[in-house]
Design a protein around this motif. Structure first.
Motif: not given
Length: 165
Positions: A1-27
């Motif tokens: 499945m293809n997902f839309r690419e983010m327009r501002r790629k320089n602001q893209l977080l890594t998969e690891t950074e995304c996972a860290e946010i999901l782990i620490r956030s509470t809602s």
């Protein structure tokens, strides 16, 4: 499945950074296809474990009806949202997950995910206390898992510049 690419790629977080946010956030906010084709977005508590998102809810309601009708969902977590008035901007960091929601029926999976939720939100309680709470709530709750098909995160350009400095 293809997902839309983010327009501002320089602001893209890594998969690891995304996972860290999901782990620490509470809602986060779950978005589903609700009644009459309207989007339905609802804030909820969750846990990220084993590469999936889990949340519990009542055994009936709008979000469960929507999930039964269409398993595709999105889930958004805002890690930081700081308004900087003098710069006319917001310093932000967020993650959006696209995936498929599933109502879990395996008691072992349900108990395991409920233990993860209990550890996240009541980390100082004893195992006995957590088990008692899970046992009391289990008959009335429904556990939903979200299998992640695509995950993307973005942060303010100011954070990108600070990393480079």
């Amino acid at each position: 499945m293809n997902f839309r690419e983010m327009r501002r790629k320089n602001q893209l977080l890594t998969e690891t950074e995304c996972a860290e946010i999901l782990i620490r956030s509470t809602s986060g906010t779950l978005a589903v296809l609700g009644d009459n084709g309207y989007p339905y977005a609802v804030p909820l508590s969750y846990v990220y474990a084993d590469g999936k998102l889990y949340f519990h809810c009542a055994r009936s309601g709008h979000k469960l009806d929507a999930i039964k009708n269409c398993e595709k969902v999105s889930f958004c977590v805002i890690d930081e949202d700081r308004v900087v008035p003098q710069e006319y901007t917001t310093y932000f960091r967020s993650v959006i997950v696209f995936g498929r929601a599933r109502i879990e029926d395996d008691e072992t999976k349900i108990r395991s995910a409920m233990e993860e939720l209990a550890l996240k939100y009541s980390p100082h309680e004893t195992k006995e206390s957590r088990d008692n709470e899970i046992n009391n709530e289990l008959p009335a709750l429904c556990l939903v898992s979200i299998e992640i098909d695509h995950m993307t995160g973005k942060e303010a350009i100011e954070f990108v510049k600070a990393k480079k400095a």
